[in-house]
Design a protein around this motif. Structure first.
Motif, PDB file in Angstrom:
ATOM      1  N   UNK A 328       0.770  -1.016   0.116  1.00 54.03           N
ATOM      2  CA  UNK A 328       0.013   0.066  -0.040  1.00 54.03           C
ATOM      3  C   UNK A 328       0.762   1.190   0.264  1.00 54.03           C
ATOM      4  N   UNK A 329       1.915   0.893   0.793  1.00 53.62           N
ATOM      5  CA  UNK A 329       2.434   2.487   0.642  1.00 53.62           C
ATOM      6  C   UNK A 329       3.289   2.027  -0.525  1.00 53.62           C
ATOM      7  N   UNK A 330       3.648   1.211  -0.812  1.00 54.64           N
ATOM      8  CA  UNK A 330       4.266   1.241  -2.602  1.00 54.64           C
ATOM      9  C   UNK A 330       3.365   1.914  -3.404  1.00 54.64           C
ATOM     10  N   UNK A 331       2.280   1.855  -3.691  1.00 50.37           N
ATOM     11  CA  UNK A 331       0.992   2.346  -4.584  1.00 50.37           C
ATOM     12  C   UNK A 331       1.312   4.317  -4.518  1.00 50.37           C
ATOM     13  N   UNK A 332       0.854   4.345  -2.101  1.00 46.84           N
ATOM     14  CA  UNK A 332       1.084   5.405  -2.689  1.00 46.84           C
ATOM     15  C   UNK A 332       2.080   6.156  -3.206  1.00 46.84           C
ATOM     16  N   UNK A 333       3.530   6.408  -3.307  1.00 47.57           N
ATOM     17  CA  UNK A 333       4.688   6.787  -3.407  1.00 47.57           C
ATOM     18  C   UNK A 333       4.867   7.137  -4.955  1.00 47.57           C
ATOM     19  N   UNK A 334       4.200   5.527  -5.574  1.00 48.71           N
ATOM     20  CA  UNK A 334       4.014   5.919  -6.637  1.00 48.71           C
ATOM     21  C   UNK A 334       3.887   6.874  -7.733  1.00 48.71           C
ATOM     22  N   UNK A 335       2.314   7.325  -6.672  1.00 49.74           N
ATOM     23  CA  UNK A 335       1.504   8.181  -7.254  1.00 49.74           C
ATOM     24  C   UNK A 335       2.009   9.451  -6.480  1.00 49.74           C
ATOM     25  N   UNK A 336       2.646   8.937  -6.089  1.00 47.24           N
ATOM     26  CA  UNK A 336       3.605  11.136  -4.931  1.00 47.24           C
ATOM     27  C   UNK A 336       4.773  11.138  -6.008  1.00 47.24           C
ATOM     28  N   UNK A 337       4.960  10.318  -6.738  1.00 47.99           N
ATOM     29  CA  UNK A 337       6.064  10.757  -8.337  1.00 47.99           C
ATOM     30  C   UNK A 337       5.705  10.946  -9.445  1.00 47.99           C
ATOM     31  N   UNK A 338       4.492  11.049  -9.514  1.00 49.06           N
ATOM     32  CA  UNK A 338       2.951  11.791 -10.421  1.00 49.06           C
ATOM     33  C   UNK A 338       3.229  11.028 -11.965  1.00 49.06           C
ATOM     34  N   UNK A 339       3.207   9.723 -11.198  1.00 53.32           N
ATOM     35  CA  UNK A 339       2.977   8.892 -12.114  1.00 53.32           C
ATOM     36  C   UNK A 339       1.740   8.400 -12.636  1.00 53.32           C
ATOM     37  N   UNK A 340       0.928   8.492 -13.539  1.00 55.83           N
ATOM     38  CA  UNK A 340      -0.138   8.440 -13.303  1.00 55.83           C
ATOM     39  C   UNK A 340      -1.246   7.367 -14.935  1.00 55.83           C
ATOM     40  N   UNK A 341      -1.361   6.602 -14.783  1.00 57.60           N
ATOM     41  CA  UNK A 341      -2.257   6.032 -15.807  1.00 57.60           C
ATOM     42  C   UNK A 341      -3.551   7.118 -16.498  1.00 57.60           C
ATOM     43  N   UNK A 342      -4.217   7.252 -17.435  1.00 55.86           N
ATOM     44  CA  UNK A 342      -4.976   8.260 -18.105  1.00 55.86           C
ATOM     45  C   UNK A 342      -6.282   8.131 -17.090  1.00 55.86           C
ATOM     46  N   UNK A 343      -7.037   8.162 -16.502  1.00 57.47           N
ATOM     47  CA  UNK A 343      -8.052   8.574 -15.581  1.00 57.47           C
ATOM     48  C   UNK A 343      -7.886   8.841 -14.177  1.00 57.47           C
ATOM     49  N   UNK A 344      -6.510   9.135 -13.619  1.00 55.99           N
ATOM     50  CA  UNK A 344      -6.071  10.086 -12.729  1.00 55.99           C
ATOM     51  C   UNK A 344      -5.061  10.891 -13.589  1.00 55.99           C
ATOM     52  N   UNK A 345      -5.069  11.393 -14.326  1.00 57.77           N
ATOM     53  CA  UNK A 345      -3.719  12.412 -15.155  1.00 57.77           C
ATOM     54  C   UNK A 345      -3.907  13.321 -14.608  1.00 57.77           C
ATOM     55  N   UNK A 346      -3.282  14.119 -14.421  1.00 60.72           N
ATOM     56  CA  UNK A 346      -2.501  15.440 -13.660  1.00 60.72           C
ATOM     57  C   UNK A 346      -2.202  16.165 -14.649  1.00 60.72           C
ATOM     58  N   UNK A 347      -2.350  17.812 -14.490  1.00 63.28           N
ATOM     59  CA  UNK A 347      -0.663  18.868 -15.304  1.00 63.28           C
ATOM     60  C   UNK A 347      -0.017  18.273 -14.590  1.00 63.28           C
TER      61      UNK A 347
END
Length: 371
Positions: A328-347
């Motif tokens: 679960x921490x790995x998922x959070x860290x990857x998201x925090x790094x700015x890695x995104x699939x299209x459904x959660x993409x952000x500028x």
């Protein structure tokens, strides 16, 4: 070293793509020197209809009953819209839940800080959101008898679905909710429609008694289900654990899912009662999202809900808390790094596909396990 036997049911649409990314997590675990996982795959949903004429074959149902845990993908799609109602793809999932006696569906709604801006609500309403919805899964209107369409003649028909609950069904899901609340913030909100439904009156009565007599340390509040839906989009952080019936749980958990930014983010667990001799539960884990046939095969689906469902499996079926926390921490860290699939993409973020997101989470998970 313990070996756990898992049955993987990828299903239809994006199910197989997301399930493939779990294989990378299993490989990390099997290389870490701790508990090992053996996996086998079977068909469910439309894929099973195509191969066997039914949404889950008897032999695969038997495999599910014998497995230590089941990981499920998604079922359905327009290809099977014309099949008989009794063998529709979704009937495979309903049979799994019923035959495995999976009465408690746990659906967490967690808003990762990195995704607070992706929610349809303002950041301050969802930042830090952590709700657990317990949905009763084997009773209620989805399984009540009679369930039929009656021809009345002269062009008229009557559709009948029967909402039925017995005391023991409400007691066991209530106890599961109170037990969960004891490990969290100590608050349960029970939702029903006692103002118009007799099952709601019974639900309210039984949950109140269980809370009063067995869990006096847990705060209990009651809320009509429609008001609960309104409050989920008005002030969601007021809730801790929500317990509700099959129909309302289906609806309310999807509302809660969208508070977090995407249906592609949220896992779920469906649990049976502990075995009297071994204490083990039959369990099925699945992402909240559907089969998404419009994007199937394109390699762009978000696999995080599937991976997070596997994390729930580590926690609830195998008590591998360190490994679950690390994943679960790995998922959070990857998201925090700015890695995104299209459904959660952000500028300002980097868009990736299904496989690359799986690679990133697996690599971070491996790093954390080795630390």
């Amino acid at each position: 070293m313990t070996t756990h036997k898992l049955l993987l049911l990828p299903g239809d649409g994006i199910g197989p793509e997301a399930m493939a990314e779990v294989g990378k997590i299993v490989a990390v675990l099997n290389g870490a020197g701790g508990d090992r996982f053996e996996t086998e795959e079977a068909l469910v949903g439309g894929a099973a209809i195509d191969a066997h004429g039914v949404p889950v074959a008897d032999r695969d149902m038997d495999r599910a009953l014998k497995a230590d845990a089941v990981l499920f993908g998604a079922v359905g799609g327009p290809k099977w819209d014309g099949v008989a109602y009794e063998i529709r793809p979704e009937a495979g999932l309903l049979r799994l839940r019923k035959d495995m006696a999976l009465f408690a569906n746990l659906r967490p709604a967690i808003c990762y800080p990195a995704l607070a801006e992706a929610s349809s609500l303002k950041r301050e309403l969802v930042d830090g959101l952590d709700i657990l919805i317990l949905r009763e899964l084997t009773g209620g209107v989805y399984f009540g008898i009679p369930k039929e369409i009656v021809d009345l003649g002269e062009g008229q028909k009557r559709g009948i679905d029967t909402q039925v609950y017995e005391t023991y069904e409400i007691e066991r899901i209530a106890r599961a909710a109170f037990e969960a609340a004891r490990t969290r913030k100590g608050k349960v909100t029970s939702m029903e429609k006692r103002n118009v439904m007799k099952t709601g009156v019974l639900w309210n009565e039984v949950v109140s008694r269980v809370g009063r007599d067995e869990y006096p340390d847990v705060r209990l509040e009651h809320m009509l289900a429609d008001a609960g839906g309104m409050q989920l989009v008005r002030a969601p952080k007021q809730f801790d654990v929500i317990v509700t019936d099959n129909l309302f749980g289906d609806m309310l958990s999807d509302i809660a899912a969208m508070l977090t930014g995407s249906l592609g983010m949220l896992p779920s667990a469906s649990l049976g009662a502990p075995d009297a001799a071994t204490g083990k539960r039959r369990a099925l884990y699945e992402p909240v999202h559907g089969s998404a046939p419009d994007i199937a095969g394109q390699g762009i689906a978000n696999p995080i809900a599937m991976i997070a469902s596997f994390a729930m499996m580590l926690r609830y079926s195998f008590a591998l808390m360190r490994e679950a926390d690390a994943l679960e921490a790995a998922i959070a860290a990857v998201l925090e790094s700015g890695t995104r699939t299209g459904d959660i993409m952000a500028p300002g973020c980097r868009q990736v596909g299904t496989a690359e997101m799986g690679d990133a989470v697996a690599a971070e998970f491996a790093r954390r396990l080795a630390a």
